[in-house]
Design an enzyme around this catalytic site. Sequence first.
Site, PDB file in Angstrom:
ATOM      1  N   GLY A   8       0.825  -1.217   0.000  1.00 28.27           N
ATOM      2  CA  GLY A   8       0.000   0.000   0.000  1.00 28.27           C
ATOM      3  C   GLY A   8       0.850   1.253   0.000  1.00 28.27           C
ATOM      4  O   GLY A   8       0.565   2.217   0.708  1.00 28.27           O
TER       5      GLY A   8
ATOM      6  N   GLU B 109      14.477  12.449 -13.316  1.00 29.14           N
ATOM      7  CA  GLU B 109      13.464  13.051 -14.191  1.00 29.14           C
ATOM      8  C   GLU B 109      12.054  12.693 -13.695  1.00 29.14           C
ATOM      9  O   GLU B 109      11.101  12.710 -14.466  1.00 29.14           O
ATOM     10  CB  GLU B 109      13.671  12.610 -15.641  1.00 29.14           C
ATOM     11  CG  GLU B 109      14.841  13.306 -16.343  1.00 29.14           C
ATOM     12  CD  GLU B 109      14.520  14.744 -16.785  1.00 29.14           C
ATOM     13  OE1 GLU B 109      13.371  15.172 -16.656  1.00 29.14           O
ATOM     14  OE2 GLU B 109      15.459  15.428 -17.259  1.00 29.14           O
TER      15      GLU B 109
ATOM     16  N   PHE C 253       9.803  10.393 -23.398  1.00 29.85           N
ATOM     17  CA  PHE C 253      10.243  11.776 -23.541  1.00 29.85           C
ATOM     18  C   PHE C 253      10.232  12.219 -25.003  1.00 29.85           C
ATOM     19  O   PHE C 253      10.788  11.554 -25.874  1.00 29.85           O
ATOM     20  CB  PHE C 253      11.626  11.958 -22.911  1.00 29.85           C
ATOM     21  CG  PHE C 253      11.545  11.922 -21.411  1.00 29.85           C
ATOM     22  CD1 PHE C 253      11.044  13.008 -20.709  1.00 29.85           C
ATOM     23  CD2 PHE C 253      11.904  10.785 -20.708  1.00 29.85           C
ATOM     24  CE1 PHE C 253      10.919  12.973 -19.328  1.00 29.85           C
ATOM     25  CE2 PHE C 253      11.789  10.739 -19.322  1.00 29.85           C
ATOM     26  CZ  PHE C 253      11.294  11.832 -18.639  1.00 29.85           C
TER      27      PHE C 253
ATOM     28  N   LYS D 126       4.211  22.223 -10.917  1.00 32.44           N
ATOM     29  CA  LYS D 126       5.584  21.992 -11.373  1.00 32.44           C
ATOM     30  C   LYS D 126       5.655  22.258 -12.879  1.00 32.44           C
ATOM     31  O   LYS D 126       4.909  21.650 -13.649  1.00 32.44           O
ATOM     32  CB  LYS D 126       5.995  20.546 -11.060  1.00 32.44           C
ATOM     33  CG  LYS D 126       7.341  20.158 -11.640  1.00 32.44           C
ATOM     34  CD  LYS D 126       7.763  18.750 -11.279  1.00 32.44           C
ATOM     35  CE  LYS D 126       9.024  18.355 -12.035  1.00 32.44           C
ATOM     36  NZ  LYS D 126       9.401  16.963 -11.830  1.00 32.44           N
TER      37      LYS D 126
ATOM     38  N   ILE E  26       6.758   7.349 -10.583  1.00 28.92           N
ATOM     39  CA  ILE E  26       5.293   7.335 -10.431  1.00 28.92           C
ATOM     40  C   ILE E  26       4.645   7.218 -11.809  1.00 28.92           C
ATOM     41  O   ILE E  26       3.652   6.520 -11.984  1.00 28.92           O
ATOM     42  CB  ILE E  26       4.823   8.593  -9.664  1.00 28.92           C
ATOM     43  CG1 ILE E  26       5.317   8.495  -8.214  1.00 28.92           C
ATOM     44  CG2 ILE E  26       3.306   8.742  -9.718  1.00 28.92           C
ATOM     45  CD1 ILE E  26       5.129   9.751  -7.392  1.00 28.92           C
TER      46      ILE E  26
ATOM     47  N   THR F  41       2.710   4.171  -2.799  1.00 28.78           N
ATOM     48  CA  THR F  41       2.148   4.929  -3.924  1.00 28.78           C
ATOM     49  C   THR F  41       1.665   3.968  -5.009  1.00 28.78           C
ATOM     50  O   THR F  41       0.570   4.124  -5.556  1.00 28.78           O
ATOM     51  CB  THR F  41       3.212   5.882  -4.494  1.00 28.78           C
ATOM     52  OG1 THR F  41       3.706   6.676  -3.431  1.00 28.78           O
ATOM     53  CG2 THR F  41       2.635   6.784  -5.561  1.00 28.78           C
TER      54      THR F  41
HETATM   55  P1  FAD Z   1       6.733   1.198  -1.121  1.00 28.96           P
HETATM   56  O1  FAD Z   1       6.421   2.623  -0.884  1.00 28.96           O
HETATM   57  O2  FAD Z   1       7.978   0.661  -0.502  1.00 28.96           O
HETATM   58  O3  FAD Z   1       5.506   0.336  -0.612  1.00 28.96           O
HETATM   59  C1  FAD Z   1       5.619  -1.040  -0.358  1.00 28.96           C
HETATM   60  C2  FAD Z   1       4.365  -1.541   0.328  1.00 28.96           C
HETATM   61  O4  FAD Z   1       4.457  -2.945   0.483  1.00 28.96           O
HETATM   62  C3  FAD Z   1       4.148  -0.936   1.716  1.00 28.96           C
HETATM   63  O5  FAD Z   1       2.783  -0.652   1.911  1.00 28.96           O
HETATM   64  C4  FAD Z   1       4.568  -2.081   2.638  1.00 28.96           C
HETATM   65  O6  FAD Z   1       3.878  -2.037   3.872  1.00 28.96           O
HETATM   66  C5  FAD Z   1       4.121  -3.282   1.812  1.00 28.96           C
HETATM   67  N1  FAD Z   1       4.804  -4.510   2.198  1.00 28.96           N
HETATM   68  C6  FAD Z   1       6.096  -4.857   1.966  1.00 28.96           C
HETATM   69  N2  FAD Z   1       6.365  -6.063   2.522  1.00 28.96           N
HETATM   70  C7  FAD Z   1       5.213  -6.490   3.079  1.00 28.96           C
HETATM   71  C8  FAD Z   1       4.823  -7.643   3.826  1.00 28.96           C
HETATM   72  N3  FAD Z   1       5.696  -8.624   4.118  1.00 28.96           N
HETATM   73  N4  FAD Z   1       3.554  -7.735   4.269  1.00 28.96           N
HETATM   74  C9  FAD Z   1       2.642  -6.766   4.020  1.00 28.96           C
HETATM   75  N5  FAD Z   1       2.948  -5.642   3.319  1.00 28.96           N
HETATM   76  C10 FAD Z   1       4.212  -5.508   2.882  1.00 28.96           C
HETATM   77  N6  FAD Z   1       9.160   8.706  -7.955  1.00 28.96           N
HETATM   78  C11 FAD Z   1       8.695   9.764  -8.619  1.00 28.96           C
HETATM   79  O7  FAD Z   1       7.855   9.619  -9.505  1.00 28.96           O
HETATM   80  N7  FAD Z   1       9.154  11.012  -8.330  1.00 28.96           N
HETATM   81  C12 FAD Z   1      10.115  11.223  -7.415  1.00 28.96           C
HETATM   82  O8  FAD Z   1      10.473  12.367  -7.157  1.00 28.96           O
HETATM   83  C13 FAD Z   1      10.674  10.109  -6.754  1.00 28.96           C
HETATM   84  N8  FAD Z   1      11.671  10.247  -5.854  1.00 28.96           N
HETATM   85  C14 FAD Z   1      12.222   9.124  -5.288  1.00 28.96           C
HETATM   86  C15 FAD Z   1      13.360   9.236  -4.487  1.00 28.96           C
HETATM   87  C16 FAD Z   1      13.972   8.098  -3.959  1.00 28.96           C
HETATM   88  C17 FAD Z   1      15.213   8.230  -3.139  1.00 28.96           C
HETATM   89  C18 FAD Z   1      13.396   6.831  -4.166  1.00 28.96           C
HETATM   90  C19 FAD Z   1      13.996   5.603  -3.563  1.00 28.96           C
HETATM   91  C20 FAD Z   1      12.266   6.719  -4.957  1.00 28.96           C
HETATM   92  C21 FAD Z   1      11.694   7.848  -5.536  1.00 28.96           C
HETATM   93  N9  FAD Z   1      10.609   7.747  -6.382  1.00 28.96           N
HETATM   94  C22 FAD Z   1      10.134   8.832  -7.046  1.00 28.96           C
HETATM   95  C23 FAD Z   1       9.973   6.459  -6.572  1.00 28.96           C
HETATM   96  C24 FAD Z   1       8.715   6.384  -5.748  1.00 28.96           C
HETATM   97  O9  FAD Z   1       8.986   6.652  -4.399  1.00 28.96           O
HETATM   98  C25 FAD Z   1       8.154   4.995  -5.877  1.00 28.96           C
HETATM   99  O10 FAD Z   1       8.016   4.691  -7.243  1.00 28.96           O
HETATM  100  C26 FAD Z   1       6.805   4.925  -5.290  1.00 28.96           C
HETATM  101  O11 FAD Z   1       6.788   5.426  -4.006  1.00 28.96           O
HETATM  102  C27 FAD Z   1       6.305   3.521  -5.327  1.00 28.96           C
HETATM  103  O12 FAD Z   1       6.790   2.789  -4.239  1.00 28.96           O
HETATM  104  P2  FAD Z   1       6.100   1.404  -3.971  1.00 28.96           P
HETATM  105  O13 FAD Z   1       4.671   1.662  -3.683  1.00 28.96           O
HETATM  106  O14 FAD Z   1       6.441   0.500  -5.083  1.00 28.96           O
HETATM  107  O15 FAD Z   1       6.861   0.838  -2.686  1.00 28.96           O
END
Ligand code: FAD
Length: 497
Positions: A9, A338, A431, A74, A342, A11
């Site tokens: 859960g 860039e 792009f 932005k 997301i 982004t």
């Molecule tokens: P996460 O946010 O890590 O979510 C993982 C989920 O899985 C959580 O809800 C967690 O609870 C759940 N989970 C994991 N293991 C278990 C388990 N065993 N049991 C139950 N639940 C579990 N993107 C952009 O578009 N613009 C930006 O400016 C940008 N900046 C970034 C900067 C950095 C340094 C990083 C690392 C990333 C950045 N990103 C950016 C990328 C962006 O943050 C991610 O693409 C986005 O947040 C998606 O993350 P996610 O949902 O895949 O993972």
Amino acid sequence: MRRILIVGGGTAGWMAAALFGKLFQGLYDVALVESEAIGTVGVGEATIPAIKKFNELLELDEPEFMARTQATFKLGIEFADWWKPGESYVHGFGVIGQDWEWLRCHHYWLRARGRGNAPAFDRFSINTAAAKANRFMHPRADMAGSPIGQIAHAFHFDAALYARYLRGFAEDHGVVRHEGRIGEVRLTADGDIAGVTLDDGRALDADFFIDCSGFRALLIGEALGAAYEDWSHWLPCDRAIAVPCARTEPLAPYTRSTAREAGWQWRIPLQHRTGNGHVYCSRYVDDAAAEAVLLANLDGEPLAEPNRLRFTTGKRVGAWTRNCVALGLSAGFLEPLESTSIHLVQSAAIRLVRLFPDGPADPATIAEYNRQTDFEWARVRDFIILHYWANDRDGPFWEYCRTMELPATLERKIDLWRANARIFREDDELFAEESWIQVLIGQHVIPAAPDPLVAIKSNGEIDQFLGNIATTIDRCVSVMPGHDDYLRRYVAGATAA
Ligand code: FAD
């Protein structure tokens, strides 16, 4: 095919849940499991204009979305010190000047530049000029022919608030949320995923799974064993430290990326705070030094303890494997230079809707999904590599980047550009030419000559053409409101509601 389970859960998970809830309500049962104890990555706050399409698909009200996520507008990204210290340029969204006869504006600009008679290149983008003046307004539909009709925007927003907002939306559209930590992923006899079991013993079974479990890639990586293609020889940064700080005035309508000794620092202005982070390569700078650089370069007081992250740039091989599709960080990671992550979640979720199976997926459907995904990721990767490679900075990290062997796809693009300033968008790569042109010129990859067709215009005609565009953009920017004022008025109604 009846039950879809989204694992995670962050982004990615809540974006998928919101989209599938909206489109699939009544067709499929959509559920999401997440663990508050594990939490999310907690960063990811800058976007590109395509996010507006996602919001439109969900029919979100823009002022309400901005109020709920403390968002700002932005217009582009400023790259400070990237080519070399003291030099900066902006990658502004939207168009550059205007085409004339056969040619894009930059050919005429290069010709004038060769005579030492060109206005600064950033005067040809309304987005860039407005960003530098801290001004913003939406494009005017009744002024399509004017730069005022061509303003393109994205958003900065608070990642945690965005996930919370989309969670409310998804639950309103029938998505069922389960709280708990997954201890086991169960497979069927033939190797598909059957379900997950939570630490408290609850079993959640489904027919199709969306892995949004973040870097851990619980389903696609750990359970199904899909390989990870490592791109760190092209994008060697492997760590980040993020810290929010107090907001400052005026509220800038652009992201700033400043090159550092072995990486770069971001600044993302939000309504209630500023997001900051330092992305760096641990081979060339240690954690303590990287943190010190970040904290020494904040615009305001830090508001929280630094959040430390590790990653390997690259991509999952087979983002769709068996009955599981990976979205978000479990599908791979391209650093946020860039603001593309997301977007890659959004486009993957939409691609999946377009190819959604009605039963066990056939190999052709899976292959097409993975083909489109691989193409999209490789082209975004190339664009990001360009920023690193085209540098004139000192130090071993930058020297490595300048001399590394490039992917053949990028090398071909650069060679074509260097000959006669030509660049073509390939298929539906993310792009557009305008983006490549701004970064190539901003990073001083200057072609040997413009397109020879510029000779159909005299020097006088070219100077007049360029001068008219630059002064028209200056005039347009001078009548635009300040970003702060415009934003306050725009979200005021939604905030009150
Ligand atoms: P996460 O946010 O890590 O979510 C993982 C989920 O899985 C959580 O809800 C967690 O609870 C759940 N989970 C994991 N293991 C278990 C388990 N065993 N049991 C139950 N639940 C579990 N993107 C952009 O578009 N613009 C930006 O400016 C940008 N900046 C970034 C900067 C950095 C340094 C990083 C690392 C990333 C950045 N990103 C950016 C990328 C962006 O943050 C991610 O693409 C986005 O947040 C998606 O993350 P996610 O949902 O895949 O993972």
